[in-house]
Design a protein around this motif. Sequence first.
Motif, mmCIF file in Angstrom:
data_model
loop_
_atom_site.group_PDB
_atom_site.id
_atom_site.type_symbol
_atom_site.label_atom_id
_atom_site.label_comp_id
_atom_site.label_asym_id
_atom_site.label_seq_id
_atom_site.Cartn_x
_atom_site.Cartn_y
_atom_site.Cartn_z
ATOM 1 N N ARG A 270 0.838 -1.212 0.000
ATOM 2 C CA ARG A 270 0.000 0.000 0.000
ATOM 3 C C ARG A 270 0.865 1.250 0.000
ATOM 4 N NH1 ARG A 270 -4.274 0.482 -1.815
ATOM 5 N NH2 ARG A 270 -5.342 -0.961 -0.473
ATOM 6 N N GLN B 6 2.420 1.498 -3.454
ATOM 7 C CA GLN B 6 1.372 1.836 -4.427
ATOM 8 C C GLN B 6 1.075 3.338 -4.354
ATOM 9 O OE1 GLN B 6 -2.698 0.513 -3.599
ATOM 10 N NE2 GLN B 6 -2.668 -0.569 -5.576
ATOM 11 N N ALA C 148 2.433 -6.138 -7.265
ATOM 12 C CA ALA C 148 1.893 -7.443 -7.648
ATOM 13 C C ALA C 148 2.221 -8.492 -6.589
ATOM 14 C CB ALA C 148 2.456 -7.883 -9.001
ATOM 15 N N GLN C 149 1.282 -9.385 -6.370
ATOM 16 C CA GLN C 149 1.439 -10.522 -5.461
ATOM 17 C C GLN C 149 1.266 -11.791 -6.284
ATOM 18 O OE1 GLN C 149 2.107 -11.299 -2.169
ATOM 19 N NE2 GLN C 149 1.820 -13.405 -2.767
ATOM 20 N N ALA D 137 -8.752 -12.880 -4.104
ATOM 21 C CA ALA D 137 -8.062 -11.787 -4.790
ATOM 22 C C ALA D 137 -8.467 -10.412 -4.264
ATOM 23 C CB ALA D 137 -8.312 -11.879 -6.294
ATOM 24 N N ALA D 138 -9.740 -10.212 -3.941
ATOM 25 C CA ALA D 138 -10.188 -8.909 -3.448
ATOM 26 C C ALA D 138 -9.494 -8.548 -2.133
ATOM 27 C CB ALA D 138 -11.701 -8.905 -3.277
ATOM 28 N N ARG E 167 -5.867 -7.631 -2.970
ATOM 29 C CA ARG E 167 -5.829 -6.300 -3.589
ATOM 30 C C ARG E 167 -6.017 -5.197 -2.541
ATOM 31 N NH1 ARG E 167 -8.420 -9.039 -7.798
ATOM 32 N NH2 ARG E 167 -7.128 -9.068 -9.665
ATOM 33 N N PHE F 11 -2.172 -4.340 -3.549
ATOM 34 C CA PHE F 11 -1.639 -4.995 -4.746
ATOM 35 C C PHE F 11 -2.523 -4.711 -5.947
ATOM 36 C CE2 PHE F 11 0.309 -7.590 -1.393
ATOM 37 C CZ PHE F 11 1.632 -7.535 -1.816
ATOM 38 N N ASP F 12 -1.897 -4.253 -7.034
ATOM 39 C CA ASP F 12 -2.619 -4.001 -8.281
ATOM 40 C C ASP F 12 -2.926 -5.308 -8.999
ATOM 41 O OD1 ASP F 12 -2.435 -1.079 -8.168
ATOM 42 O OD2 ASP F 12 -0.287 -1.377 -8.549
ATOM 43 N N ASP F 13 -1.962 -6.212 -9.014
ATOM 44 C CA ASP F 13 -2.112 -7.512 -9.683
ATOM 45 C C ASP F 13 -2.008 -8.616 -8.645
ATOM 46 O OD1 ASP F 13 -2.196 -6.321 -12.197
ATOM 47 O OD2 ASP F 13 -0.026 -6.495 -12.485
ATOM 48 N N VAL F 14 -2.851 -9.628 -8.784
ATOM 49 C CA VAL F 14 -2.840 -10.776 -7.878
ATOM 50 C C VAL F 14 -2.906 -12.030 -8.725
ATOM 51 C CG1 VAL F 14 -4.043 -11.959 -6.012
ATOM 52 C CG2 VAL F 14 -4.019 -9.458 -6.088
#
Length: 113
Positions: free
Chosen positions: A13, A16, A23-24, A35-36, A39, A43-46
């Motif tokens: 965070r 970001q 990304a994770q 994923a939610a 995020r 994280f932008d990408d999971v």
Amino acid sequence: NWRLHPDEVHLARHLQQAGYHTAQIGVQHVTRHDAASVRALGFDDVRPANDAATIADHAVAWLAQAPRQPFFLNIGFPEPHRDVHGRYQQAPPDASRGVLVPPYLSLSTAALL
């Protein structure tokens, strides 16, 4: 059941908010596995996965398409994890490939391998 305390802010965070793409890939222990929830940590990408080969493939693919900005890529492998009895959940370390049990682990723990 590891969880980040609700009052804590994950490194993702902070990065970001500083303009990094985050990304994770693979496993993590700081929130639920959906994923939610990941995020929400920042994280932008999971890209969840549960074995080293798949995680490595995801990481290589992600890096090949990495954004042209600073990024933070967090990768978690399940292979070093153990169950409540100290047994490896995946295959035990393969000394022939240079994977050794660290000397700071007790012999009783290492014997469970």
